[in-house]
Design an enzyme around this catalytic site. Structure first.
Site, PDB file in Angstrom:
ATOM      1  N   ILE A  34      36.546 -32.106 -91.976  1.00 49.48           N
ATOM      2  CA  ILE A  34      36.873 -31.929 -93.118  1.00 49.48           C
ATOM      3  C   ILE A  34      38.380 -32.368 -93.597  1.00 49.48           C
ATOM      4  O   ILE A  34      38.858 -32.628 -94.887  1.00 49.48           O
ATOM      5  CB  ILE A  34      36.868 -30.344 -93.443  1.00 49.48           C
ATOM      6  N   HIS A 104      33.424 -28.670 -79.171  1.00 50.19           N
ATOM      7  CA  HIS A 104      33.644 -29.745 -80.031  1.00 50.19           C
ATOM      8  C   HIS A 104      34.218 -30.986 -79.584  1.00 50.19           C
ATOM      9  O   HIS A 104      35.252 -30.615 -78.811  1.00 50.19           O
ATOM     10  CB  HIS A 104      33.791 -29.487 -81.449  1.00 50.19           C
TER      11      HIS A 104
HETATM   12  P1  5GP Z   1      40.240 -28.197 -83.456  1.00 48.26           P
HETATM   13  O1  5GP Z   1      41.691 -28.038 -83.560  1.00 48.26           O
HETATM   14  O2  5GP Z   1      39.631 -26.821 -82.901  1.00 48.26           O
HETATM   15  O3  5GP Z   1      40.179 -29.097 -81.864  1.00 48.26           O
HETATM   16  O4  5GP Z   1      39.421 -28.912 -84.270  1.00 48.26           O
HETATM   17  C1  5GP Z   1      38.928 -28.561 -85.449  1.00 48.26           C
HETATM   18  C2  5GP Z   1      38.717 -29.395 -86.274  1.00 48.26           C
HETATM   19  O5  5GP Z   1      37.693 -28.987 -87.371  1.00 48.26           O
HETATM   20  C3  5GP Z   1      39.975 -29.847 -87.260  1.00 48.26           C
HETATM   21  O6  5GP Z   1      40.031 -31.143 -86.857  1.00 48.26           O
HETATM   22  C4  5GP Z   1      39.421 -29.239 -88.528  1.00 48.26           C
HETATM   23  O7  5GP Z   1      39.973 -30.211 -89.486  1.00 48.26           O
HETATM   24  C5  5GP Z   1      37.993 -29.260 -88.505  1.00 48.26           C
HETATM   25  N1  5GP Z   1      37.343 -28.365 -89.613  1.00 48.26           N
HETATM   26  C6  5GP Z   1      37.774 -26.885 -89.604  1.00 48.26           C
HETATM   27  N2  5GP Z   1      36.961 -26.598 -90.444  1.00 48.26           N
HETATM   28  C7  5GP Z   1      35.960 -27.296 -90.856  1.00 48.26           C
HETATM   29  C8  5GP Z   1      34.736 -27.475 -91.719  1.00 48.26           C
HETATM   30  O8  5GP Z   1      34.542 -26.355 -92.484  1.00 48.26           O
HETATM   31  N3  5GP Z   1      33.988 -28.331 -91.833  1.00 48.26           N
HETATM   32  C9  5GP Z   1      34.467 -29.678 -91.101  1.00 48.26           C
HETATM   33  N4  5GP Z   1      33.752 -30.637 -91.293  1.00 48.26           N
HETATM   34  N5  5GP Z   1      35.712 -29.610 -90.334  1.00 48.26           N
HETATM   35  C10 5GP Z   1      36.237 -28.481 -90.169  1.00 48.26           C
END
Ligand code: 5GP
Length: 117
Positions: A34, A104
């Protein structure tokens, strides 16, 4: 980091939240981030509840975790970033920068990526 069954990725998997999907099968879902950090920024998630991060992995997870890497390679090819190169990123826990408590894999490409952190 404890598993939260209502984290955003679990809700996307359940279809409770929308996402821009680029791939799905019975084991995985892939959708556009997103808040993309690169022209191509795809999130690949296993359809497995209670796997918060790589910290939860055991030998029993090796088959699907391996398939996730193969899938990332396929999606990179389909997204047109294979020739230029790309980055696969797994953030684990607070110091790893993980914000969503559902394992992820980030696929980033479409521009030159430099450094970490
Ligand atoms: P992390 O920091 O946990 O490795 O990555 C989480 C990712 O999820 C971030 O890059 C963030 O932009 C993305 N993200 C968070 N909420 C959402 C959402 O509701 N939809 C999508 N498509 N991505 C999200």
């Amino acid at each position: 980091m404890a598993y939260d069954p209502d984290n955003v990725f679990a809700r996307i998997i359940r279809g409770e939240l929308p996402s821009d999907r680029v791939y799905e099968d019975e084991d995985f879902l892939a959708f556009r981030d997103i808040s993309p950090a690169a022209p191509v920024h795809i999130i690949i998630v296993p359809r497995r509840e209670r796997v918060t991060s790589t910290a939860d992995l055991t030998d029993a997870d090796a088959p699907w975790a391996g398939r996730m890497l193969v899938l990332a390679s396929r999606i990179a090819r389909e997204q047109g970033v294979e020739a230029g190169g790309y980055r696969l990123l797994l953030n684990c826990g607070a110091d790893g920068g993980q914000t969503v408590p559902h394992l992820h894999l980030h696929l980033l490409g479409g521009r030159a990526l430099r450094g970490f952190g």
